[in-house]
Write a protein that holds these residues in place. Structure first.
Motif, PDB file in Angstrom:
ATOM      1  N   LEU A  31       0.841  -1.198   0.000  1.00 44.24           N
ATOM      2  CA  LEU A  31       0.000   0.000   0.000  1.00 44.24           C
ATOM      3  C   LEU A  31       0.879   1.252   0.000  1.00 44.24           C
ATOM      4  O   LEU A  31       0.628   2.205  -0.722  1.00 44.24           O
ATOM      5  CB  LEU A  31      -0.904   0.021   1.236  1.00 44.24           C
ATOM      6  N   TYR A  35       0.825   4.154  -2.880  1.00 43.80           N
ATOM      7  CA  TYR A  35       0.453   5.537  -2.582  1.00 43.80           C
ATOM      8  C   TYR A  35       1.644   6.486  -2.683  1.00 43.80           C
ATOM      9  O   TYR A  35       1.468   7.662  -3.015  1.00 43.80           O
ATOM     10  CB  TYR A  35      -0.195   5.621  -1.199  1.00 43.80           C
ATOM     11  N   TYR A  39       1.428   9.931  -4.595  1.00 45.24           N
ATOM     12  CA  TYR A  39       1.576  11.239  -3.920  1.00 45.24           C
ATOM     13  C   TYR A  39       2.998  11.468  -3.414  1.00 45.24           C
ATOM     14  O   TYR A  39       3.183  11.653  -2.206  1.00 45.24           O
ATOM     15  CB  TYR A  39       0.660  11.316  -2.692  1.00 45.24           C
ATOM     16  N   PRO A 116      -6.385   9.911  12.483  1.00 43.62           N
ATOM     17  CA  PRO A 116      -7.338   9.454  11.471  1.00 43.62           C
ATOM     18  C   PRO A 116      -8.682  10.154  11.622  1.00 43.62           C
ATOM     19  O   PRO A 116      -9.195  10.301  12.726  1.00 43.62           O
ATOM     20  CB  PRO A 116      -7.475   7.957  11.767  1.00 43.62           C
ATOM     21  N   ASN A 117      -9.207  10.604  10.494  1.00 42.71           N
ATOM     22  CA  ASN A 117     -10.535  11.217  10.451  1.00 42.71           C
ATOM     23  C   ASN A 117     -10.586  12.561  11.167  1.00 42.71           C
ATOM     24  O   ASN A 117     -11.661  13.032  11.514  1.00 42.71           O
ATOM     25  CB  ASN A 117     -11.574  10.262  11.054  1.00 42.71           C
ATOM     26  N   LEU A 122      -8.887  15.861   7.089  1.00 42.08           N
ATOM     27  CA  LEU A 122      -9.999  15.742   6.147  1.00 42.08           C
ATOM     28  C   LEU A 122     -10.079  16.955   5.235  1.00 42.08           C
ATOM     29  O   LEU A 122     -10.341  16.834   4.045  1.00 42.08           O
ATOM     30  CB  LEU A 122     -11.321  15.578   6.913  1.00 42.08           C
ATOM     31  N   PRO A 126      -5.497  15.246   0.264  1.00 44.33           N
ATOM     32  CA  PRO A 126      -5.715  13.803   0.414  1.00 44.33           C
ATOM     33  C   PRO A 126      -4.407  13.037   0.572  1.00 44.33           C
ATOM     34  O   PRO A 126      -4.335  12.071   1.337  1.00 44.33           O
ATOM     35  CB  PRO A 126      -6.419  13.391  -0.873  1.00 44.33           C
ATOM     36  N   ASN A 129      -3.380  12.970   4.104  1.00 44.08           N
ATOM     37  CA  ASN A 129      -4.259  12.080   4.870  1.00 44.08           C
ATOM     38  C   ASN A 129      -3.800  10.639   4.726  1.00 44.08           C
ATOM     39  O   ASN A 129      -3.707   9.897   5.702  1.00 44.08           O
ATOM     40  CB  ASN A 129      -5.696  12.235   4.374  1.00 44.08           C
ATOM     41  N   ILE A 130      -3.469  10.256   3.481  1.00 43.26           N
ATOM     42  CA  ILE A 130      -3.024   8.888   3.248  1.00 43.26           C
ATOM     43  C   ILE A 130      -1.704   8.634   3.964  1.00 43.26           C
ATOM     44  O   ILE A 130      -1.513   7.607   4.610  1.00 43.26           O
ATOM     45  CB  ILE A 130      -2.867   8.630   1.729  1.00 43.26           C
ATOM     46  N   GLY A 133      -2.425   8.352   7.568  1.00 42.49           N
ATOM     47  CA  GLY A 133      -3.202   7.131   7.788  1.00 42.49           C
ATOM     48  C   GLY A 133      -2.291   5.918   7.827  1.00 42.49           C
ATOM     49  O   GLY A 133      -2.335   5.101   8.756  1.00 42.49           O
ATOM     50  N   LEU A 134      -1.401   5.832   6.820  1.00 40.99           N
ATOM     51  CA  LEU A 134      -0.466   4.705   6.781  1.00 40.99           C
ATOM     52  C   LEU A 134       0.470   4.745   7.980  1.00 40.99           C
ATOM     53  O   LEU A 134       0.794   3.716   8.576  1.00 40.99           O
ATOM     54  CB  LEU A 134       0.353   4.748   5.494  1.00 40.99           C
ATOM     55  N   ILE A 137      -1.361   3.389  10.965  1.00 45.12           N
ATOM     56  CA  ILE A 137      -1.644   1.952  10.892  1.00 45.12           C
ATOM     57  C   ILE A 137      -0.361   1.139  11.031  1.00 45.12           C
ATOM     58  O   ILE A 137      -0.290   0.177  11.801  1.00 45.12           O
ATOM     59  CB  ILE A 137      -2.363   1.613   9.574  1.00 45.12           C
ATOM     60  N   LEU A 141       0.480  -1.045  14.245  1.00 45.31           N
ATOM     61  CA  LEU A 141       0.637  -2.500  14.188  1.00 45.31           C
ATOM     62  C   LEU A 141       2.017  -2.901  14.698  1.00 45.31           C
ATOM     63  O   LEU A 141       2.173  -3.901  15.412  1.00 45.31           O
ATOM     64  CB  LEU A 141       0.438  -2.981  12.746  1.00 45.31           C
TER      65      LEU A 141
ATOM     66  N   PHE B 229     -12.003   3.590  12.519  1.00 51.47           N
ATOM     67  CA  PHE B 229     -11.372   4.911  12.558  1.00 51.47           C
ATOM     68  C   PHE B 229     -11.548   5.716  11.274  1.00 51.47           C
ATOM     69  O   PHE B 229     -11.072   6.835  11.191  1.00 51.47           O
ATOM     70  CB  PHE B 229      -9.873   4.765  12.851  1.00 51.47           C
ATOM     71  N   SER B 230     -12.199   5.144  10.266  1.00 50.39           N
ATOM     72  CA  SER B 230     -12.343   5.788   8.949  1.00 50.39           C
ATOM     73  C   SER B 230     -11.093   6.533   8.506  1.00 50.39           C
ATOM     74  O   SER B 230     -11.112   7.732   8.294  1.00 50.39           O
ATOM     75  CB  SER B 230     -13.530   6.736   8.885  1.00 50.39           C
ATOM     76  N   VAL B 231      -9.985   5.803   8.388  1.00 47.99           N
ATOM     77  CA  VAL B 231      -8.737   6.409   7.948  1.00 47.99           C
ATOM     78  C   VAL B 231      -8.870   6.884   6.507  1.00 47.99           C
ATOM     79  O   VAL B 231      -8.367   7.946   6.139  1.00 47.99           O
ATOM     80  CB  VAL B 231      -7.588   5.389   8.054  1.00 47.99           C
ATOM     81  N   LEU B 233      -8.085   4.833   3.676  1.00 46.88           N
ATOM     82  CA  LEU B 233      -7.098   4.268   2.755  1.00 46.88           C
ATOM     83  C   LEU B 233      -7.736   3.776   1.460  1.00 46.88           C
ATOM     84  O   LEU B 233      -7.075   3.695   0.431  1.00 46.88           O
ATOM     85  CB  LEU B 233      -6.364   3.099   3.422  1.00 46.88           C
ATOM     86  N   ASP B 237     -12.524   9.895  -1.634  1.00 46.24           N
ATOM     87  CA  ASP B 237     -12.680  11.243  -1.095  1.00 46.24           C
ATOM     88  C   ASP B 237     -11.501  11.641  -0.237  1.00 46.24           C
ATOM     89  O   ASP B 237     -11.173  12.815  -0.120  1.00 46.24           O
ATOM     90  CB  ASP B 237     -13.943  11.304  -0.203  1.00 46.24           C
ATOM     91  N   LYS B 238     -10.903  10.656   0.411  1.00 42.76           N
ATOM     92  CA  LYS B 238      -9.799  10.951   1.329  1.00 42.76           C
ATOM     93  C   LYS B 238      -8.459  10.596   0.715  1.00 42.76           C
ATOM     94  O   LYS B 238      -7.470  10.438   1.418  1.00 42.76           O
ATOM     95  CB  LYS B 238      -9.997  10.180   2.639  1.00 42.76           C
ATOM     96  N   GLY B 239      -8.429  10.393  -0.587  1.00 39.38           N
ATOM     97  CA  GLY B 239      -7.163  10.125  -1.258  1.00 39.38           C
ATOM     98  C   GLY B 239      -6.878   8.656  -1.446  1.00 39.38           C
ATOM     99  O   GLY B 239      -5.862   8.283  -2.024  1.00 39.38           O
ATOM    100  N   LEU B 244      -7.160  -0.803  -4.823  1.00 38.19           N
ATOM    101  CA  LEU B 244      -6.065  -1.419  -4.063  1.00 38.19           C
ATOM    102  C   LEU B 244      -6.605  -2.486  -3.124  1.00 38.19           C
ATOM    103  O   LEU B 244      -5.957  -3.502  -2.890  1.00 38.19           O
ATOM    104  CB  LEU B 244      -5.331  -0.353  -3.260  1.00 38.19           C
ATOM    105  N   LEU B 248      -5.260  -6.348  -2.942  1.00 42.38           N
ATOM    106  CA  LEU B 248      -4.825  -7.035  -1.728  1.00 42.38           C
ATOM    107  C   LEU B 248      -5.689  -8.269  -1.473  1.00 42.38           C
ATOM    108  O   LEU B 248      -5.195  -9.328  -1.124  1.00 42.38           O
ATOM    109  CB  LEU B 248      -4.921  -6.096  -0.521  1.00 42.38           C
TER     110      LEU B 248
END
Lengths: 198, 547
Positions: A31, A35, A39, A116-117, A122, A126, A129-130, A133-134, A137, A141, B229-231, B233, B237-239, B244, B248
């Motif tokens: 991922l 991405y 970007y 996140p969020n 937001l 974008p 945000n990605i 977000g990554l 996550i 993890l 969490f509505s990240v 990915l 709308d959020k990129g 993908l 996966l």
């Protein structure tokens, strides 16, 4: 069963498991790659917002702890139980430091409304945000794996103290050590991908 | 004659009694049987779901259920059939029971981990059950859990996805156990090219399980994370990019198809030579084709996504590799047929089921080429043609191989023999019902009826009615088969240790086997499918009868 313990077999099993862990993170790195290709400029912008000093400190902490885990195995092989216990306690302590650092790092980001969020992410780009977000996550993890590794090391520590792990039978300690090295190894990839990107 | 106690009478570890002898056992044979009852339970449930679905489709409009229930029901059917039946069936039941015996050893390498895998399997199944009856009800996303729907819908996706995650872990740990057992526990005198083909196919499967399962694990984790969490990915709308997710998902789920079919092929490779009384044709080719399928099969995932939006170059490459997978599969089919050629065929229920497997699997494989080719795929994508194709492979293939394995190893696992006549009737009825059920779907798909639709145009009514009719025949056939097997417990016709004249190691031990499998040191044959001795023995018996 009164079979002789097959150390190589146990290690094969552990390595296969570690391999599956690498692929687990591999999915996330796929991922990341996709991405990053989409970007690149926002990934570099996001990377500059992360605290490189804390990241570097954490890298060092994990590397040192990996060394002490390896040292504890050598100590057990040489029947130096006290030194092994010391090394293990130090390694677990390093894990704690890592998590505390991570806590402050995440806390600071939350404080700046980057999670996140969140509103900032937001309404912003974008790509950013990605990136974040990554970041959450993957480091999240990884953090869970640090905790799992610390639990494994603690179990080994208890077994060493009780005398169940000895110079002739240290598979549990060795496998926990391997797991800890894996946690370290993944961080070695996470650190440059997020903190040092461009 | 000194009685050798079977594993039913000898708990392992020793000292356990009653139910604990089962629930805490380390014995791979007991675990195999415990898997068997659980998996049969799930199979019956999912088959009944399928029957209800096809009943609903037998006539236009509402027949027996509403559209929402229909959506949940096909999801339930898919989730159970994939994660709780097709993936674990052959490896977890027959793999656990026979892999150690075929390798000439007394257990798998990690017996406690094996027990743990079983608990994970049961826990995953339990979660799936809970998700049925709690919260907003069972998901209606289909077993593929495609985003954005799976992230936004209110139903119990999170819990179901966690169930799939845990089942994946159970299957991965079983694979890990098998690979280690294969390398470390094999009888020292058994070389790589002396290993029975069933075990080889399990070995190839185990690698796919280890390599592919973590990808679905992380994908399912991401679905849960997105829901919590509505990240974003996978949210444009959020990129994010929803495609993908599909990549996966299929990176695991296509190799999973080979997790389902490879062990089945291994079963067939065992049965065909035994009842042809002839050494398997192309032993090495079959071994290599198993590994070839495992490798090539891991590289074809995006052929599920020709219409999702990919560059033409990727579509072309994935189509090409898809065609390559057909080669090792065909190598196997031709080897089985060549094995039977000029053999001394003895008809038995497992052999009949294997023949049905070859026939149905070949149709499934050939229609797969229609779907692998880009031009035709775009025409039939997401239609009933696809449904029919993968049921020919998964049910006509894996399902019939599972039935064949049940009938082949039943006397070994329980030490009793079932009634042949009823087994034949059941198998033939299942096959006829199968064809009635799925052939109309090919035609419906060519005519353009989409899959997963609740209702359809009048012109599709005949086909859907026929398919529904076939479904009933199919279920009756399976019922006869299962009841016949269960009846053998009452009749208790004792089976000898080698009722079929097999040459692999499991036929050299008593039925059912003792707890450590081998009473004396196993004799490793130069080649696992050498029937000279078996043929000599039959000749002698016949000679004695004539005198």
């Amino acid at each position: 069963m009164s079979r002789k313990i097959d150390k190589i077999g146990i290690k094969i099993g552990m390595w296969l498991f570690l391999y599956s862990e690498i692929i687990l993170f591999g999915g996330l790195f796929v991922l990341y790659a996709a991405y990053f290709y989409k970007y690149p400029e926002f990934f570099s912008e996001g990377g500059k917002e992360l605290n490189r000093i804390i990241g570097a400190v954490n890298t060092t902490v994990l590397l040192v702890s990996s060394f002490t885990v390896a040292a504890s195995i050598t100590a057990i092989q040489r029947r130096e139980k006290k030194r092994a216990v010391g090394c293990l306690v130090f390694s677990i302590f390093c894990g704690v430091i890592f998590l505390v650092n991570k806590y402050f790092e995440w806390g600071a980001k939350f404080h700046h409304d980057i999670y996140p969020n969140s509103e900032t992410l937001l309404s912003g780009e974008p790509g950013l945000n990605i990136f974040f977000g990554l970041y959450y996550i993957i480091t999240g993890l990884h953090g869970l794996h640090v905790i799992a590794g610390m639990i494994l090391l603690s179990i080994s520590l208890i077994l060493v103290i009780v005398g169940k792990v000895t110079e002739s039978n240290y598979a549990m300690l060795e496998n926990s050590g391997l797991y800890w090295h894996l946690v370290d190894l993944i961080w070695i990839f996470v650190f440059p991908l997020f903190y040092l990107v461009l | 004659m000194s009685e050798i106690q079977s594993f039913y009478d000898t708990p392992a570890p020793p000292g356990l009694t009653g139910i604990r002898a089962w629930l805490l056992t380390h014995d791979h044979k007991r675990l195999g049987l415990m898997y068997m009852w659980a998996i049969l339970f799930w199979f019956v449930i999912a088959a009944l779901c399928g029957l209800l679905l096809r009943t609903e489709l037998m006539s236009q409009g509402r027949t027996i259920m509403g559209s929402e229930l229909y959506n949940s029901l096909f999801t339930l059917h898919g989730v159970i059939m994939v994660f709780l039946f097709a993936i674990p069936s052959v490896p977890a039941i027959f793999g656990n029971f026979f892999l150690p015996i075929q390798l000439g050893t007394d257990d798998v390498f990690f017996p406690r981990l094996n027990l743990f895998s079983w608990y994970l399997f049961m826990f995953g199944g339990l979660l799936a059950l809970i998700s049925l009856f709690s919260g907003e009800g069972f998901p209606d996303t289909g077993w593929t859990f495609y985003v954005p729907f799976s992230v936004e819908v209110n139903s119990n996706v999170g819990l179901t996805v966690m169930a799939a995650f845990i089942l994946g872990m159970s299957s991965m740990l079983t694979g890990l156990n098998f690979v280690t057992t294969f390398h470390r526990m094999r009888d020292r005198r058994m070389g790589l090219m002396q290993i029975p083909l069933f075990t080889w196919s399990l070995y190839a499967t185990a690698w796919v399980q280890i390599l592919a399962t973590p990808v679905i694990s992380i994908t399912l984790v991401l679905v849960v994370v997105e829901r919590l969490f509505s990240v974003g990915l996978f949210d444009p709308d959020k990129g994010g990019d929803p495609i993908l997710y599909q990549h996966l998902f299929w990176m695991y789920s296509h190799p999973a198809v080979y997790i389902m079919i490879l062990p089945g092929m291994g079963v067939i490779s065992e049965i065909i030579p035994v009842f042809s009384r002839k050494s398997i044709f192309g032993y090495k080719a079959i071994v290599w084709s198993s590994m070839g399928i495992a490798i090539a099969g891991s590289l074809v995932w995006a052929h599920h996504m020709y219409t999702s939006g990919m560059s033409d170059v990727s579509v072309f490459i994935f189509s090409l590799i898809t065609f390559l997978v057909a080669i090792p599969s065909a190598v196997k089919v031709f080897s089985w047929i060549a094995t039977m050629y000029k053999g001394s065929i003895e008809m038995t229920p497992p052999f009949l089921l294997s023949l049905l497997f070859i026939y149905l699997f070949s149709i499934g494989g050939l229609t797969g080429l229609v779907l692998g080719a880009v031009g035709t795929d775009i025409h039939v994508h997401d239609t009933h043609f696809v449904v029919s194709h993968f049921h020919f492979v998964m049910f006509g293939g894996t399902g019939f191989a599972f039935f064949a394995a049940l009938h082949y190893w039943w006397p070994k696992m329980f030490g009793i023999m079932y009634d042949f006549k009823k087994a034949y009737i059941g198998s033939v009825l299942t096959a006829i019902g199968f064809l009635f059920h799925y052939i109309p779907m090919f035609i419906l798909g060519m005519q353009g009826m989409p899959r997963r639709y609740y209702d359809y145009l009048p012109k599709y009514e005949t086909g859907n009615f026929l398919a529904g009719f076939g479904a009933y025949l199919l279920i009756i056939g399976i019922l006869i088969m299962f009841v016949n097997l269960l009846m053998s417990f009452r009749q208790r016709v004792v089976a000898p240790s080698n009722p079929w004249g097999g040459t692999t190691l499991e036929w050299t031990v008593p039925s059912p086997p003792p707890v450590h499998n081998f009473v004396e040191k196993p004799q490793i044959l130069e080649f696992p499918y050498d029937f000279t001795e078996v043929i000599e023995r039959t000749k002698m018996v016949k000679g004695n009868e004539n005198q």
